[in-house]
Design a protein around this motif. Sequence first.
Motif, PDB file in Angstrom:
ATOM      1  N   PHE A 277       0.855  -1.194   0.000  1.00 55.44           N
ATOM      2  CA  PHE A 277       0.000   0.000   0.000  1.00 55.44           C
ATOM      3  C   PHE A 277       0.885   1.236   0.000  1.00 55.44           C
ATOM      4  N   PRO A 278       0.620   2.200  -0.891  1.00 59.44           N
ATOM      5  CA  PRO A 278       1.565   3.310  -1.067  1.00 59.44           C
ATOM      6  C   PRO A 278       1.668   4.277   0.108  1.00 59.44           C
ATOM      7  N   ILE A 279       0.634   4.360   0.943  1.00 60.75           N
ATOM      8  CA  ILE A 279       0.669   5.279   2.089  1.00 60.75           C
ATOM      9  C   ILE A 279       1.154   4.496   3.301  1.00 60.75           C
ATOM     10  N   LYS A 280       2.299   4.864   3.828  1.00 58.69           N
ATOM     11  CA  LYS A 280       2.898   4.141   4.931  1.00 58.69           C
ATOM     12  C   LYS A 280       2.199   4.480   6.251  1.00 58.69           C
ATOM     13  N   PRO A 281       2.336   3.600   7.254  1.00 63.21           N
ATOM     14  CA  PRO A 281       1.582   3.760   8.503  1.00 63.21           C
ATOM     15  C   PRO A 281       1.654   5.144   9.146  1.00 63.21           C
ATOM     16  N   PRO A 282       2.830   5.773   9.312  1.00 57.34           N
ATOM     17  CA  PRO A 282       2.828   7.094   9.966  1.00 57.34           C
ATOM     18  C   PRO A 282       2.005   8.123   9.191  1.00 57.34           C
ATOM     19  N   GLU A 283       2.140   8.128   7.869  1.00 60.63           N
ATOM     20  CA  GLU A 283       1.383   9.071   7.061  1.00 60.63           C
ATOM     21  C   GLU A 283      -0.109   8.741   7.068  1.00 60.63           C
ATOM     22  N   LEU A 284      -0.428   7.450   7.103  1.00 64.39           N
ATOM     23  CA  LEU A 284      -1.842   7.058   7.092  1.00 64.39           C
ATOM     24  C   LEU A 284      -2.527   7.455   8.400  1.00 64.39           C
ATOM     25  N   ILE A 285      -1.829   7.292   9.511  1.00 61.60           N
ATOM     26  CA  ILE A 285      -2.394   7.703  10.802  1.00 61.60           C
ATOM     27  C   ILE A 285      -2.582   9.217  10.834  1.00 61.60           C
ATOM     28  N   ALA A 286      -1.611   9.959  10.313  1.00 61.27           N
ATOM     29  CA  ALA A 286      -1.745  11.413  10.245  1.00 61.27           C
ATOM     30  C   ALA A 286      -2.932  11.804   9.374  1.00 61.27           C
ATOM     31  N   ARG A 287      -3.123  11.085   8.275  1.00 62.32           N
ATOM     32  CA  ARG A 287      -4.260  11.339   7.400  1.00 62.32           C
ATOM     33  C   ARG A 287      -5.573  11.064   8.117  1.00 62.32           C
ATOM     34  N   ALA A 288      -5.629   9.990   8.886  1.00 64.56           N
ATOM     35  CA  ALA A 288      -6.840   9.657   9.637  1.00 64.56           C
ATOM     36  C   ALA A 288      -7.189  10.762  10.630  1.00 64.56           C
ATOM     37  N   LYS A 289      -6.211  11.269  11.340  1.00 66.28           N
ATOM     38  CA  LYS A 289      -6.473  12.336  12.306  1.00 66.28           C
ATOM     39  C   LYS A 289      -6.949  13.605  11.599  1.00 66.28           C
ATOM     40  N   GLN A 290      -6.377  13.881  10.438  1.00 69.15           N
ATOM     41  CA  GLN A 290      -6.811  15.043   9.666  1.00 69.15           C
ATOM     42  C   GLN A 290      -8.269  14.897   9.232  1.00 69.15           C
ATOM     43  N   VAL A 291      -8.629  13.697   8.763  1.00 71.62           N
ATOM     44  CA  VAL A 291     -10.006  13.445   8.339  1.00 71.62           C
ATOM     45  C   VAL A 291     -10.977  13.604   9.498  1.00 71.62           C
ATOM     46  N   LEU A 292     -10.567  13.159  10.684  1.00 69.85           N
ATOM     47  CA  LEU A 292     -11.434  13.262  11.853  1.00 69.85           C
ATOM     48  C   LEU A 292     -11.632  14.708  12.299  1.00 69.85           C
ATOM     49  N   VAL A 293     -10.532  15.410  12.454  1.00 72.39           N
ATOM     50  CA  VAL A 293     -10.586  16.737  13.078  1.00 72.39           C
ATOM     51  C   VAL A 293     -10.951  17.826  12.075  1.00 72.39           C
ATOM     52  N   THR A 294     -10.250  17.864  10.961  1.00 69.58           N
ATOM     53  CA  THR A 294     -10.438  18.952  10.002  1.00 69.58           C
ATOM     54  C   THR A 294     -11.685  18.766   9.146  1.00 69.58           C
ATOM     55  N   ALA A 295     -11.899  17.546   8.661  1.00 75.74           N
ATOM     56  CA  ALA A 295     -13.008  17.302   7.741  1.00 75.74           C
ATOM     57  C   ALA A 295     -14.246  16.723   8.419  1.00 75.74           C
ATOM     58  N   GLY A 296     -14.142  16.359   9.700  1.00 72.38           N
ATOM     59  CA  GLY A 296     -15.299  15.775  10.373  1.00 72.38           C
ATOM     60  C   GLY A 296     -15.812  14.524   9.688  1.00 72.38           C
ATOM     61  N   VAL A 297     -14.892  13.761   9.109  1.00 70.31           N
ATOM     62  CA  VAL A 297     -15.222  12.559   8.335  1.00 70.31           C
ATOM     63  C   VAL A 297     -16.318  12.874   7.314  1.00 70.31           C
ATOM     64  N   GLY A 298     -16.140  13.972   6.628  1.00 68.34           N
ATOM     65  CA  GLY A 298     -17.049  14.329   5.548  1.00 68.34           C
ATOM     66  C   GLY A 298     -18.132  15.307   5.917  1.00 68.34           C
ATOM     67  N   THR A 299     -18.418  15.485   7.192  1.00 70.49           N
ATOM     68  CA  THR A 299     -19.499  16.393   7.580  1.00 70.49           C
ATOM     69  C   THR A 299     -19.096  17.859   7.426  1.00 70.49           C
ATOM     70  N   LYS A 300     -17.795  18.142   7.491  1.00 68.77           N
ATOM     71  CA  LYS A 300     -17.294  19.498   7.267  1.00 68.77           C
ATOM     72  C   LYS A 300     -16.703  19.660   5.875  1.00 68.77           C
ATOM     73  N   ASP A 301     -16.169  18.579   5.331  1.00 69.95           N
ATOM     74  CA  ASP A 301     -15.562  18.604   4.000  1.00 69.95           C
ATOM     75  C   ASP A 301     -15.782  17.237   3.365  1.00 69.95           C
ATOM     76  N   ALA A 302     -16.796  17.149   2.517  1.00 76.12           N
ATOM     77  CA  ALA A 302     -17.155  15.867   1.911  1.00 76.12           C
ATOM     78  C   ALA A 302     -16.158  15.398   0.871  1.00 76.12           C
ATOM     79  N   SER A 303     -15.198  16.245   0.496  1.00 80.19           N
ATOM     80  CA  SER A 303     -14.232  15.852  -0.537  1.00 80.19           C
ATOM     81  C   SER A 303     -13.280  14.765  -0.049  1.00 80.19           C
ATOM     82  N   VAL A 304     -13.230  14.503   1.269  1.00 87.03           N
ATOM     83  CA  VAL A 304     -12.335  13.452   1.786  1.00 87.03           C
ATOM     84  C   VAL A 304     -12.943  12.069   1.617  1.00 87.03           C
TER      85      VAL A 304
END
Length: 298
Positions: free
Chosen positions: A102-129
């Motif tokens: 998988f091209p996204i390695k664990p540290p980057e994937l975890i950082a991406r998950a936190k970004q999706v949770l906090v910044t995008a609200g898992v789509g409720t604030k930014d559905a583009s994720v």
Amino acid sequence: ENVRAKAEPRTKPADCSTACTMRVLFSFIALMTTGTRAFSQLGIRRAHLSAGPACRGSHTGLSGPHKSLAASAAPKVQATPNAVFASEDILDEEAMLAASTFPIKPPELIARAKQVLVTAGVGTKDASVLADNFEFCAPFIGPLVKEEYLGALGNFRIEDAFPDVGNRWHGFRVDPFQPNRVWFNSRVCATHTGESPAFGPATGKALEFPPQSFSLIFNEAGLVTEFTVGYPIDRRIGNTGGIGGAFGFFYGVGRPLPFPECKPYKPSLQLRLLGFVSRVGKMMKGLFSRKDRAAASA
């Protein structure tokens, strides 16, 4: 015991074989139902709160019997640093993840998950994720497609009724079996200080949820393809009846939805019957043991 009986001389009466067979039968029943006794209790042990839990920014939030555990001194444990325990049951997660393509390695994937949770609200604030094939799945709801998911969350408006709601996410890790999946836990707490159509007038009740398991699955572009939420890990913790997700909020403020999934767990008649059979089996086993000891002493 039966193995010893075959090896030793037969000095007991002839009817011993019947007693031994019955002991084996009841022992088997007890063995198969060892774990059912705990489920036979109809009540749910809760850690009630004497005051509202500190939600946002809190690092503890333990209450009830769990608070004493956190306050007590940690026992001294002798351990070897960096010890390697060889066992087929303990996986080498680092090696498994290192072998992933998988091209996204664990540290980057975890950082991406936190970004999706906090910044995008898992789509409720930014559905583009969210990917086009996104699915949402909870213990009793779903899977829902992207449009259904966004519409359902808009109906609840949890933050209107619980302005201080804190998810307290923690324990982020990448699944070595699914290297595109990030697992994490929550310890949600909230105070019902707002009024809303779904939850009614403010009650001031402070809610503490059981630990819950969540996950986010990503595609190679870093978009979310699946979001699983609200799977309680220990239903004995908190004061929402062991219920997670949105259903826990309804039960916690005294407005449970009118179906069994929105109410505390209650063992089925079949499971309670199995527990009863287990207890009877143990009683019979003890009875046969006493008779054998009496016969041996005679």
